[in-house]
Design an enzyme around this catalytic site. Structure first.
Site: not given
Ligand code: AMP
Length: 193
Positions: A127, A139
């Site tokens: 990715r 990211r």
């Molecule tokens: P993602 O894009 O879903 O991989 O999320 C990226 C980052 O955002 C995660 O590693 C967390 O640090 C934070 N994050 C996203 N969704 C959540 C959630 N539901 N609860 C806590 N942290 C979150």
């Protein structure tokens, strides 16, 4: 249609959610996307969340439940939504249950994309490569060190969310290791569409 996509980072939740969004005309509610937007905009939530996100840890339940509650109030989420990256802890799942009960809403499906953990780092690296090739910005948490922590957070805090829904008899599990189109087909079948 109101549904939750569960699975570890790199499982393909975002890819499948985008397809479902087009198919059903309902929004993808990705807490990760919302938090990244908050970080970029420099909002108080973004400022609080940035360091923990960059390191691969989880943002507090309070912050995440707050942003999802606000987002679910928006008119486009009334007829349905795809939750991607939320709930990530059992406390978030319980808060979601309470939120939906208050609105008189019910989830239609909770689907987990089951994947082989050994394949995930390669997917994340891929990715990052694709993002660079497309001229985008990788990211901050798509690197091996943060990824290790994200996977650990998944194992310790998010895997119990699958157990939470399984114990209620409402969890469907599909093979997320299949090619993208095959996963889409399996997902359609699980959703009964
Ligand atoms: P993602 O894009 O879903 O991989 O999320 C990226 C980052 O955002 C995660 O590693 C967390 O640090 C934070 N994050 C996203 N969704 C959540 C959630 N539901 N609860 C806590 N942290 C979150």
């Amino acid at each position: 249609m109101k549904l939750i996509l569960l699975g570890p980072p790199g499982a393909g939740k975002g890819t499948q959610a985008t397809r479902l969004t087009e198919k059903f005309g309902i929004p993808q509610l990705s807490t990760g996307d919302m938090l990244r937007a908050a970080v970029k905009a420099g909002t108080p939530v973004g400022q609080q969340a940035k360091a923990v996100m960059d390191s691969g840890g989880l943002v507090s339940d309070e912050i995440v439940v707050g942003i999802i509650a606000d987002r679910m109030e928006e008119p486009d989420a009334r007829k349905g939504f795809i939750l991607d990256g939320f709930p990530r802890t059992v406390a978030q799942a319980e808060a979601l249950d309470a939120m939906l009960a208050k609105k008189g809403m019910k989830l239609d499906s909770i689907v987990e994309l089951k994947v082989d953990e050994n394949a995930l780092l390669a997917r994340i690296e891929n990715r990052a490569r694709e993002t660079v090739a497309a001229g985008g910005t990788v990211r901050a948490d798509d690197n091996p060190e943060a990824f290790k922590k994200r996977l650990e957070a998944y194992r310790v805090q998010t895997a119990p969310v699958s157990d939470y829904y399984a114990s209620k008899g409402v969890l469907k599990v599909i093979d997320g290791m299949a090619p993208i189109d095959a996963v889409t087909k399996a997902l359609d079948k699980a959703l009964g569409v």
